[in-house]
Design a protein around this motif. Sequence first.
Motif, PDB file in Angstrom:
ATOM      1  N   GLY A 193       0.823  -1.205   0.000  1.00  0.00           N
ATOM      2  CA  GLY A 193       0.000   0.000   0.000  1.00  0.00           C
ATOM      3  C   GLY A 193       0.854   1.249   0.000  1.00  0.00           C
ATOM      4  N   ALA A 194       0.343   2.320  -0.632  1.00  0.00           N
ATOM      5  CA  ALA A 194       1.084   3.578  -0.681  1.00  0.00           C
ATOM      6  C   ALA A 194       0.123   4.725  -0.931  1.00  0.00           C
ATOM      7  CB  ALA A 194       2.157   3.539  -1.770  1.00  0.00           C
ATOM      8  N   ALA A 195       0.523   5.909  -0.511  1.00  0.00           N
ATOM      9  CA  ALA A 195      -0.309   7.092  -0.731  1.00  0.00           C
ATOM     10  C   ALA A 195       0.549   8.345  -0.686  1.00  0.00           C
ATOM     11  CB  ALA A 195      -1.417   7.183   0.316  1.00  0.00           C
ATOM     12  N   THR A 196       0.118   9.349  -1.434  1.00  0.00           N
ATOM     13  CA  THR A 196       0.659  10.705  -1.332  1.00  0.00           C
ATOM     14  C   THR A 196      -0.344  11.516  -0.533  1.00  0.00           C
ATOM     15  OG1 THR A 196       1.839  10.551  -3.437  1.00  0.00           O
ATOM     16  CG2 THR A 196       1.355  12.760  -2.594  1.00  0.00           C
ATOM     17  N   LEU A 197       0.062  12.022   0.597  1.00  0.00           N
ATOM     18  CA  LEU A 197      -0.847  12.675   1.530  1.00  0.00           C
ATOM     19  C   LEU A 197      -1.015  14.153   1.216  1.00  0.00           C
ATOM     20  CD1 LEU A 197       0.506  11.027   4.815  1.00  0.00           C
ATOM     21  CD2 LEU A 197      -1.352  10.232   3.327  1.00  0.00           C
ATOM     22  N   ALA A 198      -2.195  14.659   1.486  1.00  0.00           N
ATOM     23  CA  ALA A 198      -2.504  16.086   1.328  1.00  0.00           C
ATOM     24  C   ALA A 198      -3.194  16.558   2.601  1.00  0.00           C
ATOM     25  CB  ALA A 198      -3.412  16.308   0.115  1.00  0.00           C
ATOM     26  N   THR A 199      -3.017  17.836   2.899  1.00  0.00           N
ATOM     27  CA  THR A 199      -3.531  18.389   4.154  1.00  0.00           C
ATOM     28  C   THR A 199      -5.054  18.358   4.190  1.00  0.00           C
ATOM     29  OG1 THR A 199      -1.635  19.884   4.176  1.00  0.00           O
ATOM     30  CG2 THR A 199      -3.422  20.379   5.688  1.00  0.00           C
ATOM     31  N   HIS A 200      -5.609  17.959   5.341  1.00  0.00           N
ATOM     32  CA  HIS A 200      -7.055  18.015   5.561  1.00  0.00           C
ATOM     33  C   HIS A 200      -7.472  19.447   5.886  1.00  0.00           C
ATOM     34  CE1 HIS A 200      -6.825  13.522   6.860  1.00  0.00           C
ATOM     35  NE2 HIS A 200      -7.012  13.640   5.555  1.00  0.00           N
ATOM     36  N   ASP A 201      -8.709  19.796   5.530  1.00  0.00           N
ATOM     37  CA  ASP A 201      -9.183  21.153   5.802  1.00  0.00           C
ATOM     38  C   ASP A 201      -9.728  21.318   7.217  1.00  0.00           C
ATOM     39  OD1 ASP A 201     -11.574  19.794   5.655  1.00  0.00           O
ATOM     40  OD2 ASP A 201     -12.228  20.737   3.779  1.00  0.00           O
ATOM     41  N   SER A 202      -9.869  20.206   7.955  1.00  0.00           N
ATOM     42  CA  SER A 202     -10.342  20.301   9.336  1.00  0.00           C
ATOM     43  C   SER A 202      -9.944  19.042  10.088  1.00  0.00           C
ATOM     44  CB  SER A 202     -11.859  20.488   9.389  1.00  0.00           C
ATOM     45  OG  SER A 202     -12.527  19.378   8.816  1.00  0.00           O
ATOM     46  N   ARG A 203      -9.978  19.121  11.396  1.00  0.00           N
ATOM     47  CA  ARG A 203      -9.630  17.990  12.246  1.00  0.00           C
ATOM     48  C   ARG A 203     -10.743  16.928  12.191  1.00  0.00           C
ATOM     49  NH1 ARG A 203      -5.822  17.507  15.930  1.00  0.00           N
ATOM     50  NH2 ARG A 203      -5.314  19.719  15.693  1.00  0.00           N
ATOM     51  N   GLY A 204     -10.359  15.673  12.427  1.00  0.00           N
ATOM     52  CA  GLY A 204     -11.336  14.588  12.481  1.00  0.00           C
ATOM     53  C   GLY A 204     -11.503  13.828  11.177  1.00  0.00           C
ATOM     54  N   LYS A 205     -10.731  14.172  10.148  1.00  0.00           N
ATOM     55  CA  LYS A 205     -10.833  13.475   8.869  1.00  0.00           C
ATOM     56  C   LYS A 205      -9.729  12.431   8.727  1.00  0.00           C
ATOM     57  CE  LYS A 205     -13.242  17.141   6.372  1.00  0.00           C
ATOM     58  NZ  LYS A 205     -13.281  17.966   5.149  1.00  0.00           N
ATOM     59  N   ARG A 206      -9.939  11.507   7.790  1.00  0.00           N
ATOM     60  CA  ARG A 206      -8.972  10.462   7.503  1.00  0.00           C
ATOM     61  C   ARG A 206      -8.738  10.359   6.006  1.00  0.00           C
ATOM     62  NH1 ARG A 206     -10.611   5.154  11.191  1.00  0.00           N
ATOM     63  NH2 ARG A 206     -10.233   6.098  13.252  1.00  0.00           N
ATOM     64  N   THR A 207      -7.498  10.051   5.630  1.00  0.00           N
ATOM     65  CA  THR A 207      -7.184   9.710   4.249  1.00  0.00           C
ATOM     66  C   THR A 207      -7.007   8.201   4.178  1.00  0.00           C
ATOM     67  OG1 THR A 207      -6.139  11.818   3.670  1.00  0.00           O
ATOM     68  CG2 THR A 207      -5.458   9.886   2.419  1.00  0.00           C
ATOM     69  N   PHE A 208      -7.866   7.529   3.400  1.00  0.00           N
ATOM     70  CA  PHE A 208      -7.813   6.076   3.250  1.00  0.00           C
ATOM     71  C   PHE A 208      -7.066   5.710   1.970  1.00  0.00           C
ATOM     72  CE2 PHE A 208     -10.508   4.571   6.633  1.00  0.00           C
ATOM     73  CZ  PHE A 208     -11.337   5.642   6.921  1.00  0.00           C
ATOM     74  N   PHE A 209      -6.362   4.590   2.010  1.00  0.00           N
ATOM     75  CA  PHE A 209      -5.801   4.035   0.773  1.00  0.00           C
ATOM     76  C   PHE A 209      -5.829   2.513   0.886  1.00  0.00           C
ATOM     77  CE2 PHE A 209      -2.352   5.056   3.657  1.00  0.00           C
ATOM     78  CZ  PHE A 209      -1.426   4.023   3.565  1.00  0.00           C
ATOM     79  N   ALA A 210      -6.209   1.894  -0.216  1.00  0.00           N
ATOM     80  CA  ALA A 210      -6.441   0.451  -0.229  1.00  0.00           C
ATOM     81  C   ALA A 210      -5.130  -0.320  -0.251  1.00  0.00           C
ATOM     82  CB  ALA A 210      -7.285   0.070  -1.440  1.00  0.00           C
ATOM     83  N   ALA A 211      -5.157  -1.531   0.283  1.00  0.00           N
ATOM     84  CA  ALA A 211      -4.026  -2.441   0.139  1.00  0.00           C
ATOM     85  C   ALA A 211      -3.963  -2.884  -1.320  1.00  0.00           C
ATOM     86  CB  ALA A 211      -4.181  -3.636   1.059  1.00  0.00           C
ATOM     87  N   ASP A 212      -2.792  -2.773  -1.930  1.00  0.00           N
ATOM     88  CA  ASP A 212      -2.641  -3.143  -3.333  1.00  0.00           C
ATOM     89  C   ASP A 212      -2.921  -4.627  -3.550  1.00  0.00           C
ATOM     90  OD1 ASP A 212      -1.910  -0.546  -3.872  1.00  0.00           O
ATOM     91  OD2 ASP A 212       0.228  -0.942  -3.630  1.00  0.00           O
ATOM     92  N   LYS A 213      -2.417  -5.435  -2.613  1.00  0.00           N
ATOM     93  CA  LYS A 213      -2.633  -6.876  -2.691  1.00  0.00           C
ATOM     94  C   LYS A 213      -2.965  -7.379  -1.301  1.00  0.00           C
ATOM     95  CE  LYS A 213       0.401  -7.849  -6.625  1.00  0.00           C
ATOM     96  NZ  LYS A 213       1.570  -8.643  -7.099  1.00  0.00           N
TER      97      LYS A 213
END
Length: 426
Positions: free
Chosen positions: A153-173
Motif C-alpha cells: 500500500g502507498a499514498a501521497t498525503l494532502a492536508t485536511h481542511d479540518s480535524r477529524g478526517k482520515r485519508t484512506f488508501f487500499a491495500a494493493d494486494k
Amino acid sequence: MFRLIFPVALLLMAATACGSTSENATAADAASSQMAEQAAQENATTVQPIDYLSFAQGAVPVRIGGAAEALNVGMEQALQIIDGDEGGFSATPKPGAGDSAIWFIYRLPAATTFTRFAVPNILETPSPSQTFFREIQVFGGNDGPDGEFMPIGAATLATHDSRGKRTFFAADKERAVTWVKVQLAGGINVERDRTFFEFSELIGEGRQEPVALSTAFDGKWRGRGVVLELAQEGSLVSGCYDRVGDLEGAVNGNILRATGTNRTSGVRSTFVLSVVDGNITGVRSTNGGPFRLYEGDADADLVTGCGSAKVEPPGCGDTLYGIQFDYDSAVIRPKSFDTIDALRSGLEGSTESAVTIVGHTSSEGSDAYNLDLSQRRAEAVVAALQERGLKNAKISARGAGEAEPIADNGSETGRSLNRRVEIRCQ
C-alpha cells in the motif's frame, strides 16, 4: 471526561409509581425496550473496524532506519505511529532535508491480511520550520526484519481542511503478513532547507488469525527508569517495579495490561507491555499522566528489592484484564475461563461481608449503551463464579460504563486499559 448519567431504572420508577397495573408494567417494559434499542442504534453508528496495526492489538516496533539516526528518531516515535492516538506529533526531534525518509519495522502477533490503511488528521502546524510527511509506503513480509518485504500500500498525503478526517488508501494486494515496514518521506509544504516532520497515526484494517498466548512475561528487566520483575502463570501476571511498587495484570495474546501501586506513596501506574526477543518494551502512565516509553533489557541477575514475585489468585481489590468478552457482547470468551477459575479460588476464602464485581468500558458509544454493556458483563462474571460453586451470598454486579477511566480515552492504548473488571469488597 465524567458525565452525569440518569439510569433507566429511575425512569422506570417514575413510570410505575402511580400504580401496579399490568398496563403500567407493559408501558414501562416498552419504554425500557425502546431506550435499549435506541442506545444500541446510537452505539452502532460509532463502531470502528479493528486497527490491527496498533500496539494495543499487539503490533510491536523492532527496528528503525533510513535517516532516523540523523533525525534523532527512536522507538518512542515508532510507538507513537501505532499508539492509537490520532493527534499529531513531532516525528523527527531534529530537522532534516525536505526529502528525508525514515522507516520502521513492526512485528505482528499473528498472520494479518490488510484490506486498507488510513492516516487521520493530516494538519500543518503554522510554522515554516515544520511540515507533515507527504509520502507513505507500507510493505509486508513473513521472513523477519531482514527478510524480503513486498509493497502492499502507498499514498501521497494532502492536508485536511479540518480535524477529524482520515485519508484512506487500499491495500494493493491482500496477502497475509507477519511483519510490516512503514516508510515516510518528504514533506507536504517544505519551506526551509532544514525542516521538522510531523505525523499522526497509521491505521491498518483487515483480518487477523487468532493470536497465541505469550508466556514470555517471566523474568527481570533493567533499563532507563526500568527496574521490573514479573512472574507469569497462564494469563495472570504478578510482579514489582521501581523496587517499591506491586503490579498485577493479565496477558491477552502477546500484550500484558497491568496496574500497579507504589507501596510508599499509594501512587498508581498503568502498563501496556510486550516482550520482544527477550526484552521488555511498551508504555507506562504514572498517576494518570501521559504514556511514556518503557523498555528494558533482560537481566537475570538484577536485584529488584521486591522479594520473589509470585502469582496469587486474584481477589478483593484487584483489577482484571484477563476476562475477555465477545465483541459488543456480555458472552465471556472460553480463553478467559482460567481467569474466572482463579478468581473463584481467590474469593472463596474471603471473609469480606460483600463482594461487588464492577464492569468498566472505554468511551466509544453512548453513555447509556456503555452503562448497560458494563452491567451485563459484570452480571456475566457473577453468574460464571456462581456456576463454579462460589457460595458468597452477598456477591453482586455493578456496571460503571465509561464513568471511571484509569487511563486516557484519547488513544487505543488507554482505552484498552479502561476496559476492565474490578473486584471491590467491604
